[in-house]
Design a protein around this motif. Structure first.
Motif, PDB file in Angstrom:
ATOM      1  N   GLN A   1     -15.131 -23.231   0.578  1.00 35.49           N
ATOM      2  CA  GLN A   1     -13.997 -22.723  -0.189  1.00 35.49           C
ATOM      3  C   GLN A   1     -13.433 -21.478   0.483  1.00 35.49           C
ATOM      4  N   VAL A   2     -12.137 -21.424   0.599  1.00 35.61           N
ATOM      5  CA  VAL A   2     -11.461 -20.272   1.206  1.00 35.61           C
ATOM      6  C   VAL A   2     -10.465 -19.710   0.192  1.00 35.61           C
ATOM      7  N   HIS A   3     -10.474 -18.406   0.063  1.00 36.33           N
ATOM      8  CA  HIS A   3      -9.554 -17.730  -0.852  1.00 36.33           C
ATOM      9  C   HIS A   3      -8.586 -16.881  -0.065  1.00 36.33           C
ATOM     10  N   VAL A   4      -7.324 -16.931  -0.465  1.00 38.10           N
ATOM     11  CA  VAL A   4      -6.271 -16.193   0.224  1.00 38.10           C
ATOM     12  C   VAL A   4      -5.510 -15.375  -0.815  1.00 38.10           C
ATOM     13  N   LEU A   5      -5.332 -14.092  -0.551  1.00 34.62           N
ATOM     14  CA  LEU A   5      -4.667 -13.224  -1.519  1.00 34.62           C
ATOM     15  C   LEU A   5      -3.697 -12.296  -0.803  1.00 34.62           C
ATOM     16  N   GLU A   6      -2.400 -12.413  -1.163  1.00 36.97           N
ATOM     17  CA  GLU A   6      -1.380 -11.562  -0.574  1.00 36.97           C
ATOM     18  C   GLU A   6      -1.084 -10.364  -1.475  1.00 36.97           C
ATOM     19  N   SER A   7      -0.546  -9.330  -0.852  1.00 41.46           N
ATOM     20  CA  SER A   7      -0.043  -8.181  -1.601  1.00 41.46           C
ATOM     21  C   SER A   7       0.999  -7.475  -0.755  1.00 41.46           C
ATOM     22  N   GLY A   8       1.802  -6.622  -1.409  1.00 41.22           N
ATOM     23  CA  GLY A   8       2.731  -5.782  -0.663  1.00 41.22           C
ATOM     24  C   GLY A   8       4.184  -6.164  -0.741  1.00 41.22           C
ATOM     25  N   GLY A   9       4.536  -7.189  -1.495  1.00 42.49           N
ATOM     26  CA  GLY A   9       5.945  -7.531  -1.615  1.00 42.49           C
ATOM     27  C   GLY A   9       6.698  -6.484  -2.415  1.00 42.49           C
ATOM     28  N   GLY A  10       8.015  -6.669  -2.513  1.00 41.56           N
ATOM     29  CA  GLY A  10       8.806  -5.729  -3.290  1.00 41.56           C
ATOM     30  C   GLY A  10      10.284  -5.839  -2.987  1.00 41.56           C
ATOM     31  N   LEU A  11      11.016  -4.847  -3.483  1.00 37.89           N
ATOM     32  CA  LEU A  11      12.466  -4.795  -3.301  1.00 37.89           C
ATOM     33  C   LEU A  11      12.788  -3.686  -2.307  1.00 37.89           C
ATOM     34  N   VAL A  12      13.628  -3.988  -1.340  1.00 43.20           N
ATOM     35  CA  VAL A  12      13.989  -3.010  -0.328  1.00 43.20           C
ATOM     36  C   VAL A  12      15.451  -3.228   0.070  1.00 43.20           C
ATOM     37  N   GLN A  13      16.094  -2.168   0.499  1.00 44.02           N
ATOM     38  CA  GLN A  13      17.468  -2.299   0.974  1.00 44.02           C
ATOM     39  C   GLN A  13      17.487  -2.837   2.400  1.00 44.02           C
ATOM     40  N   ALA A  14      18.582  -3.450   2.748  1.00 44.29           N
ATOM     41  CA  ALA A  14      18.739  -3.946   4.112  1.00 44.29           C
ATOM     42  C   ALA A  14      18.515  -2.804   5.102  1.00 44.29           C
ATOM     43  N   GLY A  15      17.788  -3.126   6.150  1.00 49.41           N
ATOM     44  CA  GLY A  15      17.442  -2.116   7.140  1.00 49.41           C
ATOM     45  C   GLY A  15      16.112  -1.446   6.897  1.00 49.41           C
ATOM     46  N   GLY A  16      15.557  -1.676   5.719  1.00 51.05           N
ATOM     47  CA  GLY A  16      14.283  -1.065   5.367  1.00 51.05           C
ATOM     48  C   GLY A  16      13.094  -1.858   5.883  1.00 51.05           C
TER      49      GLY A  16
END
Length: 123
Positions: A1-16
């Motif tokens: 069994q392999v578990h994958v967990l993402e984090s760090g998304g969000g809202l940013v302005q263009a160029g950020g």
């Protein structure tokens, strides 16, 4: 069994910038490559980048070359996707996925997937 967990998304302005993180755990004999795949509303999946664990070789989609960078911290089983100079067309759900090799052909059928992280880039 392999578990994958993402984090760090969000809202940013263009160029950020944003950095996504992905922690992979489980049976390390069943995967060696970790990739990022994104999907925008109404569009098909797009393979963004991938890194091979044993030799560090990387793959990038043409649309993100020069702006995104994938890296791996083996000590912590964490893969990072540094995204700079973001554009509105980078908006989508970013999935971290694992497989024995990098999957570079649609539909990017990796064996193991995370739940996804939303990235929204405003103009």
């Amino acid at each position: 069994q392999v578990h994958v967990l993402e984090s760090g998304g969000g809202l940013v302005q263009a160029g950020g910038s944003l950095r996504l993180s992905c922690v992979v755990s489980g049976n390390m004999f069943t995967y060696d490559a970790i990739g990022w795949v994104r999907q925008a509303p109404g569009k098909e999946r797009e393979g963004v980048s991938c890194i091979s664990g044993h030799d560090g070789k990387t793959v990038y989609a043409d649309s993100v070359k020069g702006r995104f960078s994938i890296s791996i911290d083996k000590a912590n089983n964490t893969i990072y996707l540094q995204m700079n100079n973001l554009k509105p067309e980078d908006t989508g759900v970013y999935y971290c996925a694992a497989d024995f090799v990098c999957v570079v052909i649609p539909p990017y059928a990796y064996d193991y997937w995370g739940q996804g992280a939303q990235v929204t880039v405003s103009s």
